[in-house]
Design a protein around this motif. Structure first.
Motif, PDB file in Angstrom:
ATOM      1  N   SER A 114       0.828  -1.207   0.000  1.00 25.79           N
ATOM      2  CA  SER A 114       0.000   0.000   0.000  1.00 25.79           C
ATOM      3  C   SER A 114       0.863   1.258   0.000  1.00 25.79           C
ATOM      4  O   SER A 114       0.442   2.310  -0.489  1.00 25.79           O
ATOM      5  CB  SER A 114      -0.944   0.002   1.208  1.00 25.79           C
ATOM      6  OG  SER A 114      -0.220  -0.084   2.416  1.00 25.79           O
ATOM      7  N   THR A 115       2.082   1.148   0.524  1.00 28.16           N
ATOM      8  CA  THR A 115       3.032   2.256   0.472  1.00 28.16           C
ATOM      9  C   THR A 115       3.212   2.770  -0.954  1.00 28.16           C
ATOM     10  O   THR A 115       3.378   3.977  -1.182  1.00 28.16           O
ATOM     11  CB  THR A 115       4.397   1.797   1.019  1.00 28.16           C
ATOM     12  OG1 THR A 115       4.258   1.466   2.408  1.00 28.16           O
ATOM     13  CG2 THR A 115       5.464   2.864   0.863  1.00 28.16           C
ATOM     14  N   LEU A 116       3.178   1.865  -1.919  1.00 29.53           N
ATOM     15  CA  LEU A 116       3.403   2.230  -3.316  1.00 29.53           C
ATOM     16  C   LEU A 116       2.183   2.897  -3.934  1.00 29.53           C
ATOM     17  O   LEU A 116       2.310   3.710  -4.854  1.00 29.53           O
ATOM     18  CB  LEU A 116       3.763   0.988  -4.129  1.00 29.53           C
ATOM     19  CG  LEU A 116       4.929   0.152  -3.620  1.00 29.53           C
ATOM     20  CD1 LEU A 116       5.111  -1.078  -4.502  1.00 29.53           C
ATOM     21  CD2 LEU A 116       6.203   0.977  -3.564  1.00 29.53           C
ATOM     22  N   SER A 117       1.000   2.553  -3.441  1.00 22.89           N
ATOM     23  CA  SER A 117      -0.227   3.062  -4.071  1.00 22.89           C
ATOM     24  C   SER A 117      -0.621   4.438  -3.576  1.00 22.89           C
ATOM     25  O   SER A 117      -1.251   5.219  -4.309  1.00 22.89           O
ATOM     26  CB  SER A 117      -1.376   2.086  -3.834  1.00 22.89           C
ATOM     27  OG  SER A 117      -1.742   2.048  -2.463  1.00 22.89           O
ATOM     28  N   ARG A 118      -0.287   4.776  -2.333  1.00 25.01           N
ATOM     29  CA  ARG A 118      -0.780   6.029  -1.755  1.00 25.01           C
ATOM     30  C   ARG A 118      -0.324   7.275  -2.523  1.00 25.01           C
ATOM     31  O   ARG A 118      -1.122   8.196  -2.722  1.00 25.01           O
ATOM     32  CB  ARG A 118      -0.383   6.143  -0.279  1.00 25.01           C
ATOM     33  CG  ARG A 118      -0.917   5.032   0.635  1.00 25.01           C
ATOM     34  CD  ARG A 118      -2.342   4.663   0.325  1.00 25.01           C
ATOM     35  NE  ARG A 118      -2.897   3.733   1.281  1.00 25.01           N
ATOM     36  CZ  ARG A 118      -3.588   2.647   0.976  1.00 25.01           C
ATOM     37  NH1 ARG A 118      -3.794   2.345  -0.313  1.00 25.01           N
ATOM     38  NH2 ARG A 118      -4.083   1.860   1.896  1.00 25.01           N
ATOM     39  N   PRO A 119       0.932   7.359  -2.956  1.00 23.82           N
ATOM     40  CA  PRO A 119       1.322   8.555  -3.721  1.00 23.82           C
ATOM     41  C   PRO A 119       0.527   8.718  -5.011  1.00 23.82           C
ATOM     42  O   PRO A 119       0.153   9.835  -5.379  1.00 23.82           O
ATOM     43  CB  PRO A 119       2.811   8.316  -4.006  1.00 23.82           C
ATOM     44  CG  PRO A 119       3.257   7.352  -2.969  1.00 23.82           C
ATOM     45  CD  PRO A 119       2.082   6.478  -2.708  1.00 23.82           C
TER      46      PRO A 119
END
Length: 412
Positions: A114-119
């Motif tokens: 999810s770290t990758l999707s938030r930006p």
């Protein structure tokens, strides 16, 4: 200054409670992130009750579980206009691919997801908000979710001019109260959920609910989609992943877009029960929460990339890269995807990726996988140690052999 004025004029105002929403101008648009889950659905209800005339619910499709028709049904029931944005290719190419090259694994426990999707979600919301002249971008993360600082951090670094944040930060609402309010409003679609889920083409993740207690937890097998073992007992298969300049580009020799390559591997690798992770992740103040993941493609692609990288790069370069990988992960985790340090480390990672090309052949079997071939375009590995030793000794001997006519010391 009134709350309304602050919302309209203070570009750095962070929304942290439902009471702050009272200051929104009912005649100006509001953008809210909408996953289709309980928290985002309840927020739509609260915005409708406030009399806002123009609520835009943004759902960024990055390969998640929730269906578009379901989200549209819920949004329309609560008077919001749904914007379903297909960002799957962009997510794979601009977020997952850099994470593979950076070996983005949280403290050696699990690949980040999810770290990758938030930006990407934050940037999509900001682009829409600016096009609409929206006064605020809202989301529904709470303080026991790392998404809170990741979305807020991305929105801040993107320089969004309006108010932004989550009213759940300082003003949590119980699950039962949210369900009761939605039922009273005629929206009764969410009562059966037993965990909080987050999914994209790279990962399916579960937390909260029946997974609240790390000392006692169990994930019902039916919740897994990709990694439920379906291969026959004792069976195995070979597959080959090709990497070019640090990016996976082909499966079994067939060139594929990264989205399709990931989709195929999630199912082929997952059929052997591979790619499940469980572990604790820290919150903003040091506390830990349990998260469960399934990500078979990530499991294999990260391992494949590391093998090819090790075949192509000098050992000292790999050692330094391993250190900087955790810097990359930390900056992304803490909501600084668009920050200078993460971008600087990405430049180093990209310079290593330019030299990382080759392929790995795996034998998949129930419970594990073994390499059968590691091939690099410009390898540093040896294929015949004895022949190398002979050449090395011969070259060294020639370098130190006395030249013709040289004077030798007399024997004692």
């Amino acid at each position: 200054m009134t709350t309304t004025q602050a919302v309209q004029t203070a570009p750095s105002e962070i929304v942290r409670s439902f009471s702050q929403l009272d200051g929104l101008d009912p005649d100006r648009p509001v953008v809210t992130l909408f996953s289709g889950g309980l928290d985002s659905t309840y927020l739509l209800l609260r915005l409708r009750r406030m009399g806002l005339r123009e609520v835009h619910a943004v759902s960024v499709d990055i390969g998640e579980d929730e269906s578009g028709p379901y989200k549209r049904q819920v949004a329309e029931a609560l008077g919001a206009r749904l914007h379903l944005l297909d960002r799957r290719t962009e997510f794979a190419e601009r977020h997952v691919a850099p994470a593979i090259a950076a070996q983005a694994v949280y403290l050696g426990i699990h690949p980040v997801s999810s770290t990758l999707s938030r930006p990407l979600i934050a940037r999509s919301a900001v682009e829409l908000a600016r096009s609409l002249g929206a006064q605020a971008v809202l989301h529904t993360a709470n303080r026991s979710q790392n998404t809170l600082r990741r979305l807020n951090g991305a929105l801040r670094l993107l320089g969004y001019e309006g108010a932004y944040g989550s009213p759940y930060d300082l003003d949590p609402v119980t699950r039962d109260d949210k369900l009761a309010a939605l039922r009273a409003a005629g929206v009764d679609l969410l009562a059966g959920r037993i965990v909080s889920g987050d999914s994209n083409l790279w990962c399916r993740e579960f937390e909260s609910g029946i997974l609240d207690d790390p000392e006692r937890h169990e994930v019902p097998e039916e919740m897994y989609t990709w990694s439920r073992p379906t291969a026959a007992p004792g069976s195995s298969e070979l597959l080959t992943v090709t990497v070019e300049r640090g990016r996976p580009v082909a499966l079994d020799g067939e060139p594929l877009p990264l989205t399709e390559l990931i989709d195929r591997l999630n199912r082929r690798v997952g059929a052997y029960g591979l790619g499940r992770y469980s572990g604790l992740e820290h919150l903003d103040h040091g506390e830990k929460v349990l998260e469960i993941r399934e990500m078979p493609a990530a499991w294999l692609l990260l391992a494949s990339h590391r093998h090819v990288e090790s075949a192509c790069l000098d050992a000292e370069l790999v050692r330094e890269k391993r250190h900087l990988e955790q810097v990359w992960v930390r900056e992304a985790l803490e909501g600084r995807w668009f920050g200078e340090l993460r971008l600087a480390v990405q430049s180093f990672v990209d310079s290593c990726a330019v030299r990382t090309s080759g392929s790995v052949t795996w034998r998949l079997r129930t419970g594990g996988a073994d390499t059968r071939s590691i091939t690099a375009d410009r390898p540093l590995y040896l294929r015949d140690r004895e022949a190398w030793e002979e050449r090395a000794i011969s070259a060294e001997s020639a370098a130190f052999a006395p030249s013709a006519g040289s004077l030798l010391p007399a024997a004692a």
